[in-house]
Enzyme design. Structure first.
Site, PDB file in Angstrom:
ATOM      1  N   ALA A   1       0.842  -1.204   0.000  1.00  0.00           N
ATOM      2  CA  ALA A   1       0.000   0.000   0.000  1.00  0.00           C
ATOM      3  C   ALA A   1       0.875   1.251   0.000  1.00  0.00           C
ATOM      4  O   ALA A   1       1.942   1.267   0.607  1.00  0.00           O
ATOM      5  CB  ALA A   1      -0.905   0.004   1.220  1.00  0.00           C
ATOM      6  N   ASP A   2       0.401   2.292  -0.688  1.00  0.00           N
ATOM      7  CA  ASP A   2       1.065   3.587  -0.572  1.00  0.00           C
ATOM      8  C   ASP A   2       0.173   4.475   0.303  1.00  0.00           C
ATOM      9  O   ASP A   2      -0.851   4.020   0.809  1.00  0.00           O
ATOM     10  CB  ASP A   2       1.343   4.205  -1.951  1.00  0.00           C
ATOM     11  N   SER A   3       0.556   5.725   0.479  1.00  0.00           N
ATOM     12  CA  SER A   3      -0.195   6.580   1.405  1.00  0.00           C
ATOM     13  C   SER A   3      -1.641   6.779   0.964  1.00  0.00           C
ATOM     14  O   SER A   3      -2.548   6.813   1.798  1.00  0.00           O
ATOM     15  CB  SER A   3       0.506   7.927   1.584  1.00  0.00           C
TER      16      SER A   3
END
Length: 77
Positions: free
Chosen positions: A34-36
């Site tokens: 996951a990214d932000s």
């Protein structure tokens, strides 16, 4: 349905990962990729699923699937 199963379903849908990749010890960013933005969308999906509001200060602490499950369990009490 156990809270873990419900959390896993949301994670699988939001992050497009295989269900068997989501374990209690899985780190949302490191292990599940996951990214932000993904994290923000995941928190919103969890809020919708469990009909709760997760403050930003709490959302920042949710690093692993176990953290999410523990947090949701705490809300149910």
């Amino acid at each position: 349905m156990a809270i873990f199963d419900e959390v896993r379903d949301v994670v699988v849908e939001q992050l497009s990962v295989a269900p068997d990749a989501v374990k209690l010890e899985s780190k949302i960013i490191e292990d599940l990729g996951a990214d932000s933005l993904d994290v923000v969308e995941l928190v919103m999906a969890l809020e919708e699923k469990f009909e709760v509001e997760i403050p930003d200060s709490e959302a920042e602490k949710l690093k692993t699937i176990q953290d999410v499950v523990t947090f949701v369990e705490g809300l149910k009490k």
